[in-house]
Design a protein around this motif. Structure first.
Motif, mmCIF file in Angstrom:
data_model
loop_
_atom_site.group_PDB
_atom_site.id
_atom_site.type_symbol
_atom_site.label_atom_id
_atom_site.label_comp_id
_atom_site.label_asym_id
_atom_site.label_seq_id
_atom_site.Cartn_x
_atom_site.Cartn_y
_atom_site.Cartn_z
ATOM 1 N N UNK A 183 0.879 -1.180 0.000
ATOM 2 C CA UNK A 183 0.000 0.000 0.000
ATOM 3 C C UNK A 183 0.908 1.220 0.000
ATOM 4 N N UNK A 184 1.072 1.848 -1.174
ATOM 5 C CA UNK A 184 2.143 2.827 -1.330
ATOM 6 C C UNK A 184 1.906 3.696 -2.567
ATOM 7 N N UNK A 185 2.966 3.951 -3.344
ATOM 8 C CA UNK A 185 2.882 4.831 -4.514
ATOM 9 C C UNK A 185 2.599 4.077 -5.799
ATOM 10 N N UNK A 186 2.384 2.792 -5.699
ATOM 11 C CA UNK A 186 2.152 1.966 -6.877
ATOM 12 C C UNK A 186 3.253 0.940 -7.037
ATOM 13 N N UNK A 187 3.184 0.172 -8.114
ATOM 14 C CA UNK A 187 4.204 -0.844 -8.407
ATOM 15 C C UNK A 187 4.495 -0.826 -9.900
ATOM 16 N N UNK A 222 3.368 -13.411 -4.089
ATOM 17 C CA UNK A 222 2.595 -12.565 -4.980
ATOM 18 C C UNK A 222 2.547 -11.149 -4.438
ATOM 19 N N UNK A 223 2.420 -10.183 -5.338
ATOM 20 C CA UNK A 223 2.395 -8.769 -4.959
ATOM 21 C C UNK A 223 1.082 -8.134 -5.417
ATOM 22 N N UNK A 224 0.429 -7.443 -4.511
ATOM 23 C CA UNK A 224 -0.763 -6.647 -4.837
ATOM 24 C C UNK A 224 -0.387 -5.186 -4.666
ATOM 25 N N UNK A 225 -0.415 -4.428 -5.745
ATOM 26 C CA UNK A 225 -0.086 -3.006 -5.674
ATOM 27 C C UNK A 225 -1.324 -2.173 -5.384
ATOM 28 N N UNK A 226 -1.281 -1.385 -4.324
ATOM 29 C CA UNK A 226 -2.403 -0.514 -3.973
ATOM 30 C C UNK A 226 -1.855 0.918 -3.910
ATOM 31 N N UNK A 227 -2.168 1.715 -4.918
ATOM 32 C CA UNK A 227 -1.620 3.072 -4.999
ATOM 33 C C UNK A 227 -2.492 4.046 -4.216
ATOM 34 N N UNK A 228 -1.932 4.568 -3.114
ATOM 35 C CA UNK A 228 -2.653 5.526 -2.271
ATOM 36 C C UNK A 228 -1.870 6.833 -2.098
#
Length: 451
Positions: free
Chosen positions: A154-158, A217-223
């Motif tokens: 949960x960050x700036x994206x991936x 596995x990676x889930x990108x959550x752009x917040x």
């Protein structure tokens, strides 16, 4: 001045407004110092109608369901120009909103069962030998690589980096709360680095630069936006999304390398509430302690939560020898808000080499941090946190039945005591191998490595 309505409102409802909102409402009258007295009332009315405040409204649900409170609040706000309720957060009985001072006054004077209103303040990202120094490589060699365990960054994206896409694509899902894009991207670079800290597989470096869980596995959550900042409401939205989609995307771990200064007068702010709901839903949550050390009482929220794993940073001096390691000077110290013992443990966080997002904000402004063509060096508890998240994934691969509380206990019991005060080191230095082998006598670890 005391006779003005917003001053009276903040006095009458001081416990229902957080410190930031109280200050914002009072600062509404700042222009009055240079305004003739006969214009004060007209100016007050104008500012109350036009000045907008981003907020999070928490409802008291003891006697009335959330739907009823929201319905009444919407009806009242709908009659006020420039105001609207935005997103509902069912896990914490709250919603985000844009309200004028007049709307806030209207809501407080009517029985909408409002427990507290928080100013939707800014939240920021908290800025090669890391995996060997925490003894993760030994586990990788035994077959513990984070396979079948998914980590939400949960960050700036991936960025779709080769170390996450090759030989198979491990970016399981992507959700963008900033620009609503569908495909994975990272216009800042921080989130991509964090994803690699946890789950990079070293594909572009022949295995040299990889995280502790290279098959997770990676889930990108752009917040967070291009500048690495966001708001309470976007972070809450991102974590609520993880809770809602936990089963769909098999989200096991959330890594949060972000935070805001904690309000000592309120140890249960919206960020704390939502990470604890994620924890209660069965997701392990690892949170950065913050980069405001070496002073005490500098733990950032939501790291102040007593439930989550709050991670401080150690400087491993770019060696695998633990004798010359020391706590990074920037790593925030406890105790946390309310006297909670924090951080929980330490992980490598200085000069960590991980994935580069070409053309991103950080990539452009700090070109000297580039390492070869595909990697980038950053420091901070931001880096220590996903490293811990990767180790949590290894623990869950070894013990898939473990609850978040059991995973946390495993990490803390395995940490190596550095002989420092608990407000500096927590339980000590993260040790991945020990965290997985603590229960070897039960036979669980042996079975899990044969899967």
């Amino acid at each position: 001045m005391l006779g003005f309505s917003m001053i009276q409102l903040t006095r009458n409802y001081s416990e229902r407004f957080d410190k930031d909102l109280r200050q914002k409402l009072i600062h509404l009258y700042k222009p009055f110092r240079r305004t003739p007295c006969f214009l004060h009332r007209p100016l007050e009315n104008f500012l109350k109608r036009t000045k907008k405040f981003p907020v999070i409204i928490e409802f008291d649900q003891k006697d009335v369901p959330l739907s009823s409170s929201l319905k009444k609040a919407r009806q009242l706000v709908r009659k006020k120009a420039r105001s609207k309720l935005k997103y509902e957060y069912s896990s914490t009985s709250s919603c985000s909103a844009i309200l004028t001072a007049s709307s806030i006054e209207k809501l407080m004077h009517n029985d909408c069962h409002i427990k507290k209103i928080y100013y939707d303040r800014e939240v920021k990202a908290l800025l090669d030998v890391a995996s060997p120094s925490i003894h993760a490589e030994q586990l990788n060699e035994q077959g513990l690589t984070g396979k079948d365990v998914n980590i939400a960054i949960v960050d700036t994206g991936v960025h779709p980096h080769p170390d996450l896409k090759q030989p198979t694509n491990r970016i399981i899902a992507f959700k963008d709360f900033i620009n609503n894009k569908m495909e994975p991207y990272d216009d800042n670079g921080h989130g991509t680095h964090c994803a690699g800290d946890a789950a990079g597989n070293g594909f572009s470096s022949n295995g040299k630069y990889r995280g502790p869980a290279p098959e997770s596995g990676v889930i990108g959550v752009k917040v967070l936006n291009q500048m690495g900042s966001g708001s309470l409401s976007t972070i809450v939205s991102g974590i609520q999304w993880c809770i809602n989609h936990k089963e769909e995307h098999q989200i096991n771990v959330i890594s949060l390398s972000l935070g805001a200064a904690a309000d000592e007068s309120d140890c249960n702010d919206p960020l704390v509430q939502i990470v604890e709901k994620a924890w209660e839903s069965g997701i392990v949550v690892c949170v950065a302690a913050g980069n405001s050390g070496p002073d005490q009482r500098t733990i950032a929220t939501p790291g102040i939560s007593s439930k989550v794993v709050t991670v401080g940073a150690i400087d491993d001096q770019n060696t695998v020898d633990r004798a010359d390691e020391e706590v990074a000077s920037f790593s925030s110290r406890g105790p946390a808000c309310g006297g909670v013992s924090k951080p929980d443990l330490l992980a490598p966080g200085a000069n960590i080499i991980s994935l580069r997002a070409p053309g991103s904000f950080l990539d452009k402004i700090t070109k000297s941090n580039r390492v070869e063509d595909n990697y980038f060096s950053l420091s901070g508890t931001s880096m220590a946190t996903p490293i811990c998240s990767g180790v949590a994934a290894l623990v869950l691969q070894a013990y898939p039945e473990f609850s978040p509380d059991e995973v946390k206990q495993q990490l803390l019991q395995a940490a190596v005591d550095r002989g420092l005060p608990s407000y500096v080191q927590g339980a000590g230095y993260l040790d991945a191998e020990k965290a997985v082998t603590l229960n070897d006598n039960s036979g669980k670890s042996e079975k899990s490595t044969q899967r």
